[in-house]
Design a protein around this motif. Sequence first.
Motif, PDB file in Angstrom:
ATOM      1  N   GLY B  48      48.290  41.043  42.226  1.00 21.23           N
ATOM      2  CA  GLY B  48      47.942  39.658  42.551  1.00 21.23           C
ATOM      3  C   GLY B  48      47.689  39.514  44.040  1.00 21.23           C
ATOM      4  N   LEU B  49      48.590  40.068  44.839  1.00 29.03           N
ATOM      5  CA  LEU B  49      48.412  39.989  46.297  1.00 29.03           C
ATOM      6  C   LEU B  49      47.117  40.683  46.711  1.00 29.03           C
ATOM      7  N   PHE B  50      46.891  41.844  46.112  1.00 27.45           N
ATOM      8  CA  PHE B  50      45.670  42.572  46.451  1.00 27.45           C
ATOM      9  C   PHE B  50      44.431  41.747  46.085  1.00 27.45           C
ATOM     10  N   LEU B  51      44.497  41.103  44.903  1.00 32.50           N
ATOM     11  CA  LEU B  51      43.335  40.340  44.463  1.00 32.50           C
ATOM     12  C   LEU B  51      43.055  39.164  45.384  1.00 32.50           C
ATOM     13  N   VAL B  52      44.133  38.512  45.833  1.00 34.63           N
ATOM     14  CA  VAL B  52      43.935  37.386  46.745  1.00 34.63           C
ATOM     15  C   VAL B  52      43.253  37.881  48.017  1.00 34.63           C
ATOM     16  N   TYR B  53      43.737  39.003  48.506  1.00 31.22           N
ATOM     17  CA  TYR B  53      43.126  39.578  49.707  1.00 31.22           C
ATOM     18  C   TYR B  53      41.676  39.960  49.445  1.00 31.22           C
ATOM     19  N   ALA B  54      41.455  40.611  48.296  1.00 28.61           N
ATOM     20  CA  ALA B  54      40.095  41.061  47.981  1.00 28.61           C
ATOM     21  C   ALA B  54      39.160  39.879  47.851  1.00 28.61           C
ATOM     22  N   GLU B  55      39.643  38.827  47.178  1.00 30.03           N
ATOM     23  CA  GLU B  55      38.781  37.657  47.007  1.00 30.03           C
ATOM     24  C   GLU B  55      38.422  37.063  48.363  1.00 30.03           C
ATOM     25  N   ARG B  56      39.397  37.022  49.256  1.00 31.51           N
ATOM     26  CA  ARG B  56      39.120  36.411  50.564  1.00 31.51           C
ATOM     27  C   ARG B  56      38.139  37.249  51.352  1.00 31.51           C
ATOM     28  N   LYS B  57      38.258  38.556  51.214  1.00 35.80           N
ATOM     29  CA  LYS B  57      37.324  39.420  51.944  1.00 35.80           C
ATOM     30  C   LYS B  57      35.929  39.349  51.328  1.00 35.80           C
ATOM     31  N   VAL B  58      35.893  39.353  50.004  1.00 32.48           N
ATOM     32  CA  VAL B  58      34.591  39.299  49.331  1.00 32.48           C
ATOM     33  C   VAL B  58      33.896  37.985  49.652  1.00 32.48           C
ATOM     34  N   CYS B  59      34.654  36.909  49.572  1.00 27.84           N
ATOM     35  CA  CYS B  59      34.084  35.597  49.852  1.00 27.84           C
ATOM     36  C   CYS B  59      33.605  35.550  51.292  1.00 27.84           C
ATOM     37  N   ALA B  60      34.379  36.158  52.192  1.00 33.10           N
ATOM     38  CA  ALA B  60      33.971  36.182  53.596  1.00 33.10           C
ATOM     39  C   ALA B  60      32.667  36.930  53.771  1.00 33.10           C
ATOM     40  N   ALA B  61      32.531  38.035  53.061  1.00 37.41           N
ATOM     41  CA  ALA B  61      31.307  38.821  53.207  1.00 37.41           C
ATOM     42  C   ALA B  61      30.106  38.055  52.664  1.00 37.41           C
ATOM     43  N   PHE B  62      30.301  37.313  51.576  1.00 34.66           N
ATOM     44  CA  PHE B  62      29.203  36.498  51.057  1.00 34.66           C
ATOM     45  C   PHE B  62      28.807  35.422  52.054  1.00 34.66           C
ATOM     46  N   GLN B  63      29.778  34.962  52.813  1.00 30.71           N
ATOM     47  CA  GLN B  63      29.530  33.840  53.717  1.00 30.71           C
ATOM     48  C   GLN B  63      29.320  34.288  55.145  1.00 30.71           C
ATOM     49  N   GLN B  64      29.038  35.554  55.331  1.00 25.28           N
ATOM     50  CA  GLN B  64      28.795  36.094  56.673  1.00 25.28           C
ATOM     51  C   GLN B  64      29.987  35.888  57.594  1.00 25.28           C
ATOM     52  N   ARG B  65      31.168  35.945  57.028  1.00 29.88           N
ATOM     53  CA  ARG B  65      32.363  35.843  57.851  1.00 29.88           C
ATOM     54  C   ARG B  65      33.086  37.181  57.816  1.00 29.88           C
ATOM     55  N   VAL B 314      33.706  44.153  37.343  1.00 25.24           N
ATOM     56  CA  VAL B 314      33.543  42.892  36.625  1.00 25.24           C
ATOM     57  C   VAL B 314      34.092  41.737  37.461  1.00 25.24           C
ATOM     58  N   MET B 315      35.232  42.004  38.132  1.00 23.55           N
ATOM     59  CA  MET B 315      35.806  40.941  38.952  1.00 23.55           C
ATOM     60  C   MET B 315      34.878  40.580  40.098  1.00 23.55           C
ATOM     61  N   PHE B 316      34.215  41.588  40.649  1.00 26.76           N
ATOM     62  CA  PHE B 316      33.259  41.315  41.718  1.00 26.76           C
ATOM     63  C   PHE B 316      32.136  40.418  41.209  1.00 26.76           C
ATOM     64  N   LEU B 317      31.690  40.689  39.992  1.00 28.46           N
ATOM     65  CA  LEU B 317      30.642  39.861  39.398  1.00 28.46           C
ATOM     66  C   LEU B 317      31.101  38.407  39.309  1.00 28.46           C
TER      67      LEU B 317
END
Lengths: 377, 362, 151, 160
Positions: B48-65, B314-317
């Motif tokens: 869960g902790l990893f996923l939260v981190y991953a989501e924040r990083k992925v979202c940041a990359a989508f948003q040029q952050r 799949v989660m990335f999708l």
Amino acid sequence: MDELREIMITTDEIKTDEYLINMGPQHPSTHGVLRLLVQLEGEIVHNVQPHVGYIHSGIEKMAESLSYPQIGHLTDRMDYLSAHQNNEAVALCVENALQVEVPERVKYIRTIMSELSRLASHQLWWCVMGMDMGALTTFFYGLRDREDILDIFEETCGARLTVNYSIPGGLMFDIHPNFQRDVKAFIKKFKTKLPEYDRLLSGNVIFTERTKGVGFLSKEDAIAYGVTGPTGRASGFSCDLRKHRPYSAYDKVNFKEILSDVGDTYARYQVRMAEMWESMSIIEQLIDNIPEGDYAVKMKGVVKLPEGEFYQRVETARGEFGVFIVSDGKKNPYRVKFRSPGFSNLFAINHIAKGWKIADLVAIMSTFDLVIPDIDR
Amino acid sequence: MAFNIYDFTTLTKSIHEGLSSQFSPTATLAIEWTIVGLAYLLFVALFGLFLVYAERKVCAAFQQRMGPMRVGPWGLLQTIADFIKLLMKELIMPKNADKFLYNLAPFIVIIVTFMVISVIPFAPGLATFDFDIGVFFVTAVSSVGVIGILLAGWSSNNKYSLIGAMRSGAQIVSYELSVGLSLITMIILAGTMQISGIVEGQRDMWFIFKGHVPAVIAFFVFVIAGTAETNRGPFDLAEAESELTAGFHTEYSGIKFAFFFLAEYINLFIVAAMATTVFLGGWMPLHFGDFDSFNQIMDLMPGLFWFFFKVLGVMFLMMWFKWTFPRLRVDQILNLEWKYLLPINLFNILLMAAVVLFGLHF
Amino acid sequence: MTNEALIAAIDKIGAEAETRQGAQYVETFVPFAKMHGFMKHLKEDDNLAFDYLICVSGVDHADHMQMVYHLESTKHNHMMVVKVKTDGRETPAVDSVTDLWPTAEFHEREAFDLLGIHFNNHPDLRRMFLDDNWGYPLRKDYKDDIHIVSR
Amino acid sequence: MKSIIAYITEILKGIWTLLTGMKVTAKYFFTPWKHVTQQYPENRKTLKIAERFRGEVIMPHNENNEHKCTGCGICEINCPNGSIEIITKSLILEDGKKKRAIDQHIYHLGMCTFCNLCVKACPTGAIVMGQNFEHAVWDRSTLTKVLNQPGSKIMEGVKD
């Protein structure tokens, strides 16, 4: 078949209790401290009562004890996204009252600056609109491009948001030597980014489904409620003061007044998107032709307006901004009234949002592009 | 069989035999249960902790952050810091809340996620339960989670929460259907509901390739419906922050909020894991019929790697969906289900039945 | 329509209105008792058709209050200013024009809030920005020792 | 049949618009080095602040600890929110005449709105806008600054 019809009739008569919810003063989509008292039945909005005054700062009262150049800097803080146009309104009003003719150079620069701040404002509106609809990524793309304009402002005006660049008699500074180069670079860059906005949001089937045919405002209602700016023009109310009562250098440029006769949320969106293109075209027409000359006329140390009442209208990013100055011949105005576009626009919301869902209310509010200090003053 | 070296059956068997030789059968069972329970707890917490981190990083990359960068190198410890913060926060309860239900709701949500996660096979020999009706169990139990959300919304005594909960109820009840039907499509192909059987059936080729057109349609329907079931964007109406502030968990704070938060991410994992298991071959390496040399190269990588590789894909999708699309409105979300997904699904079942009946699959 | 023609057209309405060419716009002074009928004419007359109320401002003059209405016609694209003096400044009252221009409702509420001008027949005359027992801050005799620091 | 074709094309068109949107975000996802974030305190050295940036009002002094302020008070009058207070003293010149001079140019940074009116109005160019923007302090009273340095005096040849 008859039984079915009976059932349909009875379902119409089923009424659940209405309930009230407060949207705001702290709510993510009211863009500041606006409070909407929403009367709901299920998800359907029955009535919206805007309550304002949470950041009433008494600018009109304050202005009564300030000199005319000082009033200009307060208007930055009303509609902070159209800071330059507000400054310009005060400057034009004072200049008209004194019958001072400013140099052509000033007019050109003011026009370019106005259009730049209109662009910046529409960019922020676009990204916030996306965010209100749940597409959070738009927020960063919009802000990313807005940053370029703010950098141009910072270089020439010395401030990014509260620019205080137009003062009675001309401009605070001359433009920065890099100004023309930077603006052209920005336009070139933004012309590639704007189609991206369309690909990301405007064409998106979810977005169009959520906005098309939602929240109609007819032309008659737009006029009656005094809804101006892109919001009014989306309803077919031809209210672009740049076209009808040109000031500064707007009479020297060719541009279209963007009008739509649909009047729904999507039309308001499209009008603003098209206005960005028009703004860029206006800037392009002017940027290479800025005439040489002074950036300000010499004004007296203490500006005193002749006795009388003066009114100046300008087109800000949100609509018609008016400055009404009553002067008694002293260095301070006797009474100042600002006709802010957001104020008139906001109160049409009850008329528009009735019968739509909460999610639509958020989308409608978003297309109104409200800036709360502009309403509260 | 080459991938037997990565088989966890030997490991679990040796633990079982070691314990049996020391303790009575009852005690052995108790100890094994404890170990398994702790392992799941640890997995859920860490992943869960990893996923939260991953989501924040992925979202940041989508948003040029760049995303979290401050706590630890590349912000790796950010979620741990957040977790500690959530643990230490005061638990606030609205005055007129229904105390019992208000406290119960986060537990229902988190317990359901644990129940579902227990049937998912991570690697050969690494699954706790393996019933005959595994897929059915997943669809049945995962719909219990909505009760937690409804309770949370109702008991908070907050209108925003209530609207969020009601939206969530309507949404999950409808999308259960699509999830179930798209799984049924694949069960027709697999011929079994047992999860180990489904994975085993994909030894020669994953179902998404084996069932070609209907399988691909079913996969996308499943991912869309699964996204809706986990209340993630663009279907995050239950917590639609621009409309309902935080929806059903508006009034929750501290660790109770963390439960909802964790459950959301674990649900994301569950949907991805089910998609992986049913469509993408679970822990099975990428195999293509008779290409033995290719299959052997693929076998070199362990099942655990394959499983998480596919799950993360799949989660990335799903994250990609979330960070690109605007949110749907409540009536549109139901339209999408009843007017589009459901007819497509029903048609797809027929198509799949025809494919299986006439042996048109690979 | 030229300003002269506009003045002539407005003069036809009567209602004891005094119309003249001001510094910027055509200005008309109307007694408060007849203002509503006059405004109705302005809106409904086809030659005038002032359908867009831009701005409603209240001004506190030493012995009376004044309401200033900026009007525009979207049909003919001409502008005018209507000024209405109230009777005294302690309990000033004018007619509401909300029934003619809905936008007036909120501009009038603002004037009521900040200047204490009452509007007859206003559908919902409440304070807008300030508290119910606050004074009327835009009046010239408003005193607030805590919030206003004068230099 | 027509309606079924319309139904399917509608779905496909919808999916296509979604895919175009996803292409935009994917483009940025796979070019993460193009991020726009600036790591602020780390990038202090490379941070470019425009020379006109209005961060605070400062009074430049030359190497002899001399400034250009005559203490005329025009900046004080022009300040819209009372951020500037001028305290003058009278100097007795060598020829016995009295002359006004600045004693303390007090500047309340906490009240300043950076409108630039004081700098514009200054007849001698004694005050200018500084580019420093890091004004956070623990104690609000430290935001009140005296702009003329202790022991400084007016530059030769500067007159009202």
